[in-house]
Design a protein around this motif. Structure first.
Motif, short mmCIF file in Angstrom:
data_model
loop_
_atom_site.label_atom_id
_atom_site.label_comp_id
_atom_site.label_asym_id
_atom_site.label_seq_id
_atom_site.Cartn_x
_atom_site.Cartn_y
_atom_site.Cartn_z
N LEU A 264 87.49 -94.19 -70.50
CA LEU A 264 87.22 -94.11 -71.93
C LEU A 264 87.20 -95.48 -72.58
N GLN A 265 88.06 -96.37 -72.10
CA GLN A 265 88.06 -97.74 -72.64
C GLN A 265 86.78 -98.48 -72.24
N TRP A 266 86.30 -98.22 -71.04
CA TRP A 266 85.04 -98.82 -70.61
C TRP A 266 83.90 -98.32 -71.51
N ASN A 273 78.95 -102.93 -77.87
CA ASN A 273 77.82 -103.82 -77.59
C ASN A 273 78.20 -105.29 -77.71
N LYS A 274 79.24 -105.67 -77.00
CA LYS A 274 79.66 -107.06 -77.04
C LYS A 274 78.74 -107.99 -76.25
N LEU A 275 77.79 -107.40 -75.53
CA LEU A 275 76.78 -108.22 -74.86
C LEU A 275 75.67 -108.62 -75.82
N ARG A 286 73.17 -98.12 -71.00
CA ARG A 286 74.46 -98.58 -70.44
C ARG A 286 75.57 -97.57 -70.74
N ILE A 287 75.59 -97.05 -71.98
CA ILE A 287 76.63 -96.07 -72.35
C ILE A 287 76.47 -94.80 -71.53
N SER A 288 75.24 -94.31 -71.44
CA SER A 288 74.97 -93.09 -70.69
C SER A 288 75.32 -93.27 -69.21
N TYR A 289 74.98 -94.45 -68.67
CA TYR A 289 75.29 -94.72 -67.26
C TYR A 289 76.80 -94.69 -67.02
#
Length: 740
Positions: A264-266, A273-275, A286-289
């Protein structure tokens, strides 16, 4: 899940002990979701090396754990080792449509490399492998563990020996292009990858190296910083392989909860979106993955499946509806007892105008829960039968001993035989009964929501049919009766609503929660006569139950655990009886007359003489939910009903002197005396459980042992030896409350 998962052979009563495969198959027949047993079975079958059997077992396993990339890889390697090229390609095609895995993608690229002839294939062969790498990168290149795949790709390009200058430039451009994609992904070894890239650029052309590296340095720094934060969030303890337990598993709860927290933290890190990715679709990817990988690693945690579906729906409900249905189907397959997932899936089916599928979802859930309930009920019956058998045997032995007594002994009053249920049996029974109650509640809830959904989708007639089917379940709770009565009421079928409430009253005549809800409904429709009747009959039935509980608690042979539960139940019964009276008194004071109010107030005061009369009087002068009089004039901010049952209650404020009621004030209700007597006994029992103010020189172990000592009749008749060591040792061995 089908009950015939394996090919049925000539059934024998019992498998031979050496037939490990057969034993595992039988065990998995009963519990097809036992991940650890499946892995043992696969290992045994592969060792036996029967190709058809291996394929059969893998096919069944991967139909359940379809996202297990580790086993997909093992299965593909098994076929590769036997040269089954066509089968391998079929498996790759099948698994890539189901799961995303770096391990699988690297295996696929290796397979394409081994199947491609680079000696004669030339540019076409190279293009084929590049295409395979691009496919793999597109599928799992954003994974934090994908650095091995990226490095394989770069090493392959570097190994290319061009024959012409234009090919050399093409090679450089391709390698630089891959590096630029790679170095913005926060992979495990991103720092090493950056060092290798800067070295390559400098070796290639020192004059342009600074230009190319500076173009990517800012994104690289973001990726490196992200990975550092990811390591902190997951404490470098995140598991990517399957954890075959749920968060409610008592033996692995802490481990699973910790892993769930890491995932959950990941996910939250991805959502921030810190990238600083500008492409919104890439952020969503990325979130869905990450959600996908979380469900792969923790397949038995329903919370993850639910949150993943909610995330997809929040992004694009209409576009993702069918995807969410498939997702929740997978989740329900692995969590067939999950109400969270089943209810969500049923709602999506209903939204998709597929109510038949919604009904199937409800019925699957109910069937699974009912099977568990039946199993637990059978265990309870078995224990009770064993206890009854022991008791009957003891009674027969006592009867035989009585016949051998001298005649002068016959004149004495015979003592009833006493059988103390062991604490081990008592503990096991209470654990099973709690599970039984929990399952009954879940089944009641499922049936209730099915009838409500049916009313919504198909109308009141179909809802009645669903309710009729639900009533076949013997342990059905009162809540479904209330829900269906209200469905009838709001469908303007008031008579039908009253009939359902009346049906429930016969079934739940001493259930305080139901009676309060019934009373609320009667007050809402202003049925004064039925209200009074409900109060009077409830008073009689609950008072009888209170008297029965009081008698049971006072029995010398009752075991401590059962005594505690019965005492708690007694307290609850008295609490609800008082609530019923308070509700009616408040109603009559507001809408009827003071004569009726005073009559029932007197009855209530006689039932609960230990209560402060101010509490009862001010209860009907509340301002909303606040007892203003007690707050402002008595200094008591909360009544007993305001305090949680699990918290210790403060002693009520009582009058220093109380007049005894006159004989002509005593109600004709015969149950009053029983309730008063039960109140006194209950108070004595509770007082016995209060800790001593003065410290005793006797330790807790001795105190517990002395408390557990039975009376003399436990050891046999007076003619026998009074003290029996073996019986006493057996008794103490069954005690679970002796402190170490």
């Amino acid at each position: 899940m089908s009950s015939s998962m394996f090919i049925q052979q000539n059934k024998q009563p019992k498998r031979l002990t050496l037939d490990k495969i057969g034993q595992l198959e039988e065990e998995l027949e009963e519990n097809p979701l036992d991940y650890l047993k499946w892995n043992k079975l696969i290992e045994q079958v592969i060792n036996k090396d029967n190709q058809e059997q291996v394929r059969n077992i893998y096919s069944k396993y991967l139909s359940i754990f379809k996202h297990d990339a580790t086993q997909w890889c093992k299965y593909i390697k098994y076929e590769l080792n036997r040269g089954e090229k066509q089968k391998v390609e079929q498996l790759f095609q099948k698994c890539f449509a189901i799961t995303d895995s770096v391990e699988l993608c690297r295996l696929y690229v290796d397979y394409v490399r081994s199947a491609t002839d680079f000696i004669t294939g030339g540019e076409k062969a190279r293009g084929t492998l590049i295409q395979a790498f691009e496919f793999a990168i597109g599928k799992v290149g954003i994974d934090v563990n994908s650095d091995g795949l990226w490095n394989d790709y770069i090493e392959f390009l570097k190994s290319w020996t061009p024959n012409a200058n234009w090919e050399q430039q093409q090679k450089v451009d391709l390698i630089r292009k891959v590096y630029k994609k790679y170095l913005v992904i926060p992979t495990e070894n991103i720092q090493t990858a950056w060092s290798q890239y800067t070295k390559w650029e400098n070796e290639l052309n020192p004059a342009t190296a600074q230009k190319f590296t500076s173009e990517k340095s800012a994104e690289f720094m973001l990726a490196r910083s992200w990975h550092t934060e990811w390591n902190i969030a997951t404490e470098k303890k995140l598991k990517r392989t399957i954890t075959p337990y749920s968060t409610i598993d008592p033996h692995h709860q802490e481990t699973v909860s910790q892993q769930l927290n890491y995932w959950l933290q990941w996910i939250e890190l991805e959502k921030k979106n810190k990238l600083e990715i500008k492409d919104e679709s890439l952020v969503e990817k990325r979130i869905s993955y990450t959600y996908k990988q979380a469900t792969y690693a923790l397949p038995f945690v329903g919370e993850l499946w639910f949150k993943y579906s909610k995330y997809l729906l929040s992004n694009n409900e209409e576009g993702n509806l069918s995807n969410c249905i498939v997702l929740l189907q997978d989740g329900c397959g692995l969590n067939p007892k999950s109400m969270l997932l089943s209810f969500q899936l049923a709602e999506l089916y209903e939204k998709d105008n597929s109510f038949e599928m919604a009904k199937q979802t409800f019925n699957k859930l109910i069937s699974t829960l009912t099977n568990d309930h039946n199993n637990v009920t059978s265990q309870i019956t078995e224990i009770n039968d064993r206890i009854a058998s022991k008791q009957q045997q003891q009674n027969n032995n006592d009867q035989d001993d009585n016949e051998d007594e001298p005649k002068q002994k016959e004149q004495s009053t015979p003592q009833p035989p006493i059988y103390r249920i062991s604490l081990a049996d008592s503990t096991q029974l209470q654990t099973l009964e709690k599970t039984q109650k929990r399952l009954a509640d879940a089944i009641t809830l499922s049936y209730t929501k099915l009838t409500i959904a049916t009313k919504r989708a198909e109308g009141i007639k179909e809802a009645r049919n669903a309710f009729r089917i639900a009533r076949k379940f013997n342990a059905l709770g009162y809540q479904i009766f209330v829900a269906n009565a209200l469905l009838e009421h709001y469908a303007d079928k008031h008579k039908a609503a009253l009939n359902i409430f009346d049906l429930a009253r016969r079934k739940f005549s001493t259930n305080g929660e139901f009676l309060l809800e019934y009373l609320d409904y009667l007050i809402m429709i202003n049925d004064v006569d039925t209200i009074r009747n409900v109060i009077q009959t409830s008073n009689t039935s609950i008072s009888k139950e209170i008297a029965s509980l009081t008698e049971t608690i006072a029995m010398p042979e009752i075991d401590p655990l059962t005594k505690t539960l019965k005492t708690r139940h007694l307290k609850q019964m008295r609490k609800y009886l008082k609530k019923l009276f308070k509700k009616y008194i408040s109603f009559s004071a507001t809408y009827l007359s003071l004569d009726v109010t005073n009559s029932f107030t007197k009855t209530c005061e006689q039932l609960f003489p230990e209560d402060d009369p101010i509490e009862l009087f001010t209860d009907r002068y509340r301002l909303g939910s606040v007892n203003v009089i007690k707050r402002d004039e008595i200094g008591d901010y909360y009544s007993d009903e305001d305090i949680d049952d699990d918290e210790p209650h403060r002693k009520r404020r009582r009058l220093s002197t109380q007049l005894k009621p006159r004989d002509d004030d005593i109600s004709a209700n015969s149950a009053v005396r029983d309730v008063q007597q039960s109140s006194r006994i209950e108070e004595e029992i509770l007082n016995q459980n209060q800790p001593q103010q003065e410290e005793s020189f006797v330790g807790p172990t001795i105190t517990a042992l002395m408390t557990a000592l039975p009376n003399a009749s436990y050891f046999g008749l007076p003619s026998e030896s009074v003290f029996d060591c073996e019986k006493l040792v057996t008794l103490f061995a069954n005690l679970s409350n002796i402190p170490s």
